[in-house]
Write an enzyme that holds these catalytic residues in place. Sequence first.
Site, PDB file in Angstrom:
ATOM      1  N   ASP A 107      -6.495  12.775  -4.863  1.00  0.00           N
ATOM      2  CA  ASP A 107      -6.645  10.873  -3.980  1.00  0.00           C
ATOM      3  C   ASP A 107      -7.124  12.632  -3.059  1.00  0.00           C
ATOM      4  O   ASP A 107      -6.582  13.303  -2.231  1.00  0.00           O
ATOM      5  CB  ASP A 107      -5.275  11.098  -3.524  1.00  0.00           C
ATOM      6  CG  ASP A 107      -4.970   9.893  -4.455  1.00  0.00           C
ATOM      7  OD1 ASP A 107      -4.937  10.376  -5.338  1.00  0.00           O
ATOM      8  OD2 ASP A 107      -3.921   9.193  -3.974  1.00  0.00           O
ATOM      9  N   LYS A 171      -8.964   3.971  -1.852  1.00  0.00           N
ATOM     10  CA  LYS A 171      -7.896   3.471  -1.314  1.00  0.00           C
ATOM     11  C   LYS A 171      -7.599   2.950   0.022  1.00  0.00           C
ATOM     12  O   LYS A 171      -8.427   4.335   0.771  1.00  0.00           O
ATOM     13  CB  LYS A 171      -7.168   5.396  -2.096  1.00  0.00           C
ATOM     14  CG  LYS A 171      -5.596   4.998  -1.542  1.00  0.00           C
ATOM     15  CD  LYS A 171      -4.924   6.928  -1.351  1.00  0.00           C
ATOM     16  CE  LYS A 171      -4.073   7.273  -1.041  1.00  0.00           C
ATOM     17  NZ  LYS A 171      -3.405   8.797  -1.118  1.00  0.00           N
ATOM     18  N   LYS A 201      -5.952   1.177  -4.252  1.00  0.00           N
ATOM     19  CA  LYS A 201      -4.720   1.705  -4.103  1.00  0.00           C
ATOM     20  C   LYS A 201      -4.740   1.512  -2.706  1.00  0.00           C
ATOM     21  O   LYS A 201      -5.291   1.461  -1.839  1.00  0.00           O
ATOM     22  CB  LYS A 201      -5.005   3.260  -4.379  1.00  0.00           C
ATOM     23  CG  LYS A 201      -3.696   3.623  -3.995  1.00  0.00           C
ATOM     24  CD  LYS A 201      -3.774   5.286  -4.763  1.00  0.00           C
ATOM     25  CE  LYS A 201      -2.081   5.821  -3.727  1.00  0.00           C
ATOM     26  NZ  LYS A 201      -2.307   6.978  -4.218  1.00  0.00           N
TER      27      LYS A 201
END
Length: 242
Positions: A107, A171, A201
């Site tokens: 990430d 995300k 996400k």
Amino acid sequence: MSLKNMFKRELPSDPHQLIKEISSIIDHTNLKPEATLKDLESTCREAVEHGFYACCIPNFYVENIAKQFAGQVKIATVAGFPHGNMASTVKVKEVETAYVNGADEVDVVANISLFKSGLYSQAIEEVERILDISKSYGGVLKVIIETGYFSEAEIYRIARELSNIGVHYVKTSTGFGPRGATPEDVLIMKKAVQGTATKVKAAGGIRTGLQALLFYLLGVDRIGTSSSIKIVKDLEASFNVE
């Protein structure tokens, strides 16, 4: 937009199945700076025990965790965390190191400053280099926008441009920014990535079963949280599951 149109999933009739499905999209996360090595090991052990999708731990500990838990749970880590504003060469090397050490997923925080400066092409080019590395290792790349710093129009544009280059996930947040995930952010991002292979996400401030349930119903593909076990217990209590 009506609630019916907002929700992308329906509640399974079996509450056990519902809890299992929500658990299966959780990245069980521990990125607290004060977390001990024992704490990080416990995070991954909990992820295995509860059927969470991945354990997400700091980059420096990936090699150790991968040796213990590879094949039992996906190993995720972060790069460019939490502000995304280090030199691009450093960020790229950080991502590569994570994969070399056994990470399945990274990430990475996008360069917030470049986006806020209107330098979208530079910010996207950096992500493209990182995405190429991820693909070369067969890894999954999630790009953190840190939505709390951006307007709705900016969130849409950033998510759209990231989906156009093929990132695996966009995300919402690091959990260290001005705010965490919101339903509004998710709806904007879902709309932005529509028609592409990019997934969404939600992360940041998701601490209760009700919050996780809402994001699940909104159709997020992954939930990042350090409150995973509490979320499961909340859901079990809400649906009278023993």
